[in-house]
Design an enzyme around this catalytic site. Sequence first.
Site, short mmCIF file in Angstrom:
data_model
loop_
_atom_site.label_atom_id
_atom_site.label_comp_id
_atom_site.label_asym_id
_atom_site.label_seq_id
_atom_site.Cartn_x
_atom_site.Cartn_y
_atom_site.Cartn_z
N GLY A 238 0.77 -1.25 0.00
CA GLY A 238 0.00 0.00 0.00
C GLY A 238 0.79 1.28 0.00
O GLY A 238 0.20 2.36 -0.11
N CYS A 356 -12.76 2.73 -29.34
CA CYS A 356 -14.09 3.32 -29.52
C CYS A 356 -14.85 3.44 -28.21
O CYS A 356 -15.87 2.78 -27.99
CB CYS A 356 -14.88 2.47 -30.50
N1 LLP Z 1 -1.25 -7.01 -0.64
C1 LLP Z 1 -2.54 -7.20 -0.94
C2 LLP Z 1 -3.31 -8.18 -0.18
C3 LLP Z 1 -3.15 -6.46 -1.97
O1 LLP Z 1 -4.44 -6.64 -2.24
C4 LLP Z 1 -2.39 -5.53 -2.71
C5 LLP Z 1 -2.97 -4.75 -3.80
C6 LLP Z 1 -1.02 -5.37 -2.37
C7 LLP Z 1 -0.49 -6.13 -1.33
C8 LLP Z 1 -0.12 -4.41 -3.09
O2 LLP Z 1 -0.55 -3.11 -2.95
P1 LLP Z 1 0.41 -1.91 -3.42
O3 LLP Z 1 1.67 -1.96 -2.57
O4 LLP Z 1 0.74 -2.11 -4.84
O5 LLP Z 1 -0.38 -0.70 -3.18
N2 LLP Z 1 -5.07 -1.71 -9.77
C9 LLP Z 1 -5.06 -0.71 -8.74
C10 LLP Z 1 -4.41 -1.20 -7.46
C11 LLP Z 1 -5.04 -2.48 -6.94
C12 LLP Z 1 -4.36 -2.96 -5.69
C13 LLP Z 1 -4.81 -4.33 -5.35
N3 LLP Z 1 -4.16 -4.89 -4.19
C14 LLP Z 1 -4.37 0.54 -9.27
O6 LLP Z 1 -4.02 0.57 -10.46
O7 LLP Z 1 -4.20 1.52 -8.56
#
Ligand code: LLP
Length: 431
Positions: A238, A356
């Site tokens: 996150g 489109c």
């Molecule tokens: N751990 C879990 C359980 C998760 O669900 C996620 C992301 C992460 C770690 C990694 O999160 P990060 O460090 O990348 O923030 N497609 C969206 C983001 C979806 C995130 C899903 N889960 C976007 O493009 O912003």
Amino acid sequence: MHSFCYRKNELYCEGFPLSALVTKYGSPLYVYSQATLTDHYNKLDTALASVDHQICFAMKSNSNLAVIRTLGNLGSGFDVVSGGELARTIAAGGDPSKCVFAGVGKTEEEIAFALKQGIYSFNVESEPELQRISRVATRVKKVAPIAVRVNPNVDAGTHAKITTGTYANKFGIQFEQVAGVYARAAKLPNLRLRGLQMHIGSQLTDVKPFRQAVEKVAPMVAELNAKYGFDFFSIGGGIGIVYKDALASGEAKWWKTPEGRKVLTPQRYADTLLPTLRSLGLKVVLEPGRFLSGNAGVLITRVEFIKRTGKKNFVIVDAAMNDLIRPAFYDSFHQIVPLKKRGGALISSDVVGPICESGDYFAKDRPLPKVGEGDHLALLSAGAYGSVMSSNYNSRALTAEVLVNGTKSALVRRRQELEDIWSLESVAPWQ
Ligand code: LLP
């Protein structure tokens, strides 16, 4: 820090002018910087050095084999969310014993596969899943290491589609129910209660929700650890990145956003959370995705046409929402810069793709330098949730991907051939 910057008005990735890469590999093109991936990994690793820890790269953000290999070589484990991601990790030479397996819908086949590969832990999202893991483990005569994913009911304050830590989400088990779930899990056969996991959301630029969640959950971890003898506490992923001023932030050792807010650095993250985490005496597991890969990648696109209407200046490019869906899906901001910098007045422009759909845009009313047909632009911060979320919509071929390492570059995903797009299809026998 990242390794994309202008030198003599040419945008570089490490030792390469990006224009040279486009000439060699074509457009559109994803380009990843190995130095940036390495720098981000090392920064986080160093910030956590005073505690036993394991970084598990959330490969949902970027699962290219070369990216996995880069991080695996640095010691990273992986946060996987499907049998496919686990198989990819193995294909890239990653270590399954450093993999955590998350996701609300693990199938029996995926569980059996992960057990066979000897993963570090299943992050369990519901009681029926716990029972399923126990059943499959018993059948294949293995002991399944598990951690319950607690939903701490802390609002991460991010985009609704990427916040996961409140009771309105499908993820995890409610804080109040977790102790009971562990008590019941302890009675199920072939389970090892190895730890506890949480993840509150993505793209958090403020450390406060992380602190709130860790401080809320840590006492429960201590209690459960005393009962069941845990190995780890996973605080999820996150950590947010700079999107708005991505280029400038790459050159700074520390950075304030134009609004004067400090970004969340690994040091600040670690300094805030480690005092609480250290007192638990457990391995700290992290699942960063975007922080490691986001600013390590760009999407290069060619300007096809400039279309002026009474109201708008449309810059029509050869990449589209099927290549990078974030602006269409989340209204996300990606900084857009020309590969060759020029002076002159900025023009309010909409950068749009050829698909489109009116949602097929990368920027709206964005002040951009004047560009013309045949010029190339880079969409920055596209290394996370870029290529992995792409599709063949409008029968558009998947984009090529290149990894740069100093003065070396390699094609790490070839551009899809048109025939590849329908290679799994056939006409029905009666046609
Ligand atoms: N751990 C879990 C359980 C998760 O669900 C996620 C992301 C992460 C770690 C990694 O999160 P990060 O460090 O990348 O923030 N497609 C969206 C983001 C979806 C995130 C899903 N889960 C976007 O493009 O912003």
